[in-house]
Write an enzyme that holds these catalytic residues in place. Structure first.
Site, short mmCIF file in Angstrom:
data_model
loop_
_atom_site.label_atom_id
_atom_site.label_comp_id
_atom_site.label_asym_id
_atom_site.label_seq_id
_atom_site.Cartn_x
_atom_site.Cartn_y
_atom_site.Cartn_z
N LYS A 36 32.24 85.40 52.00
CA LYS A 36 32.66 85.58 50.60
C LYS A 36 32.70 84.21 49.95
O LYS A 36 32.95 83.19 50.61
CB LYS A 36 34.04 86.24 50.51
N ASP A 84 29.83 89.80 42.57
CA ASP A 84 31.17 90.34 42.77
C ASP A 84 31.87 90.26 41.41
O ASP A 84 31.21 90.22 40.37
CB ASP A 84 31.91 89.54 43.86
#
Length: 428
Positions: A121, A161
C-alpha cells in the site's frame, strides 16, 4: 504469543490515530487466525512484520511559487507468494500505521482469492481537493520518483485508491517509463484503457461488492433495502449495481451529508446530482439525515464503503442491518465485530467483499505482461468466478467450524501465506 492488545475503551481510542487503530485491528485479526492455525511465534512475527517500509519527503511547488513538503509512504507487507500489489491513496490523514494495515489486509486478500501477489500500500498525506491539476501531477510524479527503486512490474504494482484515479495512474506509468527508457504498462493497474488499462477495471471493486452481497442474501434480492455509507468511487457504482439487481437503495452518504428515501432512491439521478453539485447534500428528491443515522437504519443490507473505523463499539449496538458487506477496508473495529456477532448480524469481511478491485488489477497486469486484451465480458466472467469460488470457500469453512465469515476468510488467507513461507523456507 499475542501480537498486540487493541484499545477497548473510548478514552484510550481517542489517544491514538485512526491509522494506529486500523493497524491494531489488522494485527488483532492476524492474531486470531494465527491461534486458529496454531502458528509458531517466529512465523507469527514474520507475518506481522512488513517486509519493507519506506517513508519519503515529497516537495511540491504550488502555483503561487510556494514550496510545501508532504510525507509519502510505501509499505510492502509480504512478497512470499508474488510481487507486492496495492493502491496509493492521497488523503490528509494517511500515515505509516494506516498504510501498513492496508498492506497487511491486501496480503490476506490476494491469498484468499488465489492470485499470486503479496500485499502493499502507498499513500501521501495530502488533500487532493486542495491542489490544482498541475500541483497534483507534480505531487504524483515526485512521490513516484522517490519510491521508484522499490516498484516495478515484477516487484510492486500500484493501483488507484482513495483520492487517486486513472489519471494519477497514467502519470505514475509515464514517470516510471521515462526513467526506464521504454513504455512499461505493467508497472501500474487501473490505467486508462488507451494506456493498457483493462476493460472492467474501473468498477471492479463495486462489482465484487455486488457479487458478495447477492451471494450472502438468502432468497431473491428483489425489494431488499440497502444503505450505502460512502457514495464515492466504490459506493456509488455498488449502489447502482445493487439497484440494477432489484435491491431498493434507500439511503446513501458522503462527506457532504446523507440522504434517505424509504421508497427507494433513483441512484442514476443522484449520481448526476453529485456530479453537478459535488455531493449528496441537498438532493431534492430525498430527506436529509445524519451520518450516524444512516449507519443505524433498519435495512436489510448496510454497505460501509468509506474509510476504516466507521462501525465502532459505540455505534454497533444501534446497527440494525441484518447483513453488512464491507466495501471499504477495515470499516468495522474488532470490538464492534464482537457486538455484531452477538446480535446475529452477518458481516462479509473487507478482504472478501472488496476483492474485486485487486482481482481485475491482476487481470490487467496479466494482459499487460502477455501483450493481449480481453473483452469486458471475459474480464467480468473471470471476476465472477474468483469472487464466487472464494465466497463459497469462506462460507463453507464458516459453517463447518462455527466461526464468522471474517474469521474464516482470515484463516484461509493467512493460512495460505503461512504455507507459502513453510514451502519456501528461510534464506540463508
Amino acid at each position: 504469543m499475542s501480537l498486540m492488545v487493541p484499545s477497548t475503551t473510548p478514552a484510550a481510542a481517542t489517544l491514538i490515530s485512526p491509522g494506529r487503530q486500523a493497524l491494531d485491528s489488522a494485527l488483532f485479526h492476524l492474531d486470531q487466525a494465527a491461534d486458529r492455525l496454531h502458528l509458531d511465534d517466529g512465523l507469527r512475527t514474520m507475518l506481522a512484520t512488513p517486509r519493507r517500509s519506506l517513508t519519503v519527503s515529497v516537495p511540491v511547488r504550488r502555483e503561487d511559487g510556494r514550496m510545501d513538503v508532504v510525507q509519502g509512504f510505501r509499505v510492502q507487507h509480504n512478497t512470499t507468494r508474488g510481487p507486492a500489489k496495492g493502491g496509493i491513496r492521497f488523503h490528509p490523514s494517511t500515515d505509516l500505521h494506516e498504510v501498513t494495515a492496508l498492506a497487511m489486509w491486501m496480503t490476506w486478500k490476494c491469498a484468499l482469492v488465489g492470485i499470486p501477489y503479496g500485499g502493499a500500500k502507498g499513500g501521501v498525506s495530502v488533500d487532493p481537493a486542495s491542489l490544482s491539476t498541475r500541483e497534483l501531477e507534480r505531487v504524483t510524479r515526485r512521490y513516484v520518483n522517490e519510491i521508484l527503486p522499490i516498484i516495478g512490474p515484477d516487484r510492486d504494482i500500484p493501483a488507484p485508491d482513495v483520492g487517486t484515479d486513472e489519471q494519477t495512474m497514467a502519470w505514475i506509468m509515464d514517470t516510471y517509463s521515462v526513467n526506464a527508457g521504454y513504455p512499461v504498462p505493467g508497472v501500474v493497474t487501473g490505467k486508462p484503457t488507451t494506456l493498457g488499462g483493462s476493460l472492467g477495471r474501473a468498477g471492479a471493486t463495486s462489482r465484487g461488492v455486488q457479487i458478495a452481497t447477492l451471494k450472502a442474501l438468502t432468497g431473491s434480492p428483489e425489494g431488499r433495502t440497502v444503505a450505502v455509507q460512502g457514495f464515492g468511487k466504490v459506493g456509488a457504482p455498488a449502489a447502482r449495481l445493487l439497484a440494477d439487481a432489484g435491491c431498493r437503495v434507500v439511503a446513501v452518504s458522503d462527506a457532504t451529508g446523507a440522504v434517505v428515501d424509504r421508497s427507494g432512491l433513483n441512484v442514476e439521478d443522484l449520481q448526476a446530482w453529485v456530479r453537478e453539485t459535488g455531493g449528496v447534500y441537498g438532493y431534492r428528491h430525498a430527506d436529509a439525515l445524519s451520518h450516524e443515522e444512516l449507519l443505524e437504519l433498519d435495512v436489510d443490507v448496510l454497505v460501509p464503503a468509506a474509510l476504516e473505523g466507521a462501525i465502532t463499539a459505540e455505534n454497533a449496538p444501534r446497527v440494525r442491518a441484518r447483513l453488512i458487506v464491507e466495501g471499504a477496508n477495515g470499516p468495522t473495529t474488532p470490538e464492534a465485530d464482537r457486538i455484531l456477532a452477538d446480535a446475529g448480524t452477518t458481516v462479509v469481511p473487507d478482504i472478501l467483499a472488496n476483492a474485486g478491485g485487486v482481482i481485475v488489477s491482476y487481470l490487467e497486469w496479466v494482459q499487460n505482461l502477455q501483450a493481449c486484451s480481453w473483452s469486458a465480458g471475459e474480464v467480468d466472467a473471470k471476476l465472477r468466478e474468483l469472487m464466487e469460488s472464494s465466497f463459497d470457500a469462506v462460507a463453507a469453512m464458516s459453517a463447518e467450524r462455527g466461526i464468522s465469515l471474517r474469521q474464516a476468510a482470515h484463516a484461509i488467507g493467512v493460512g495460505r501465506v503461512a504455507e507459502a513461507h513453510r514451502m519456501r523456507g528461510l534464506y540463508p
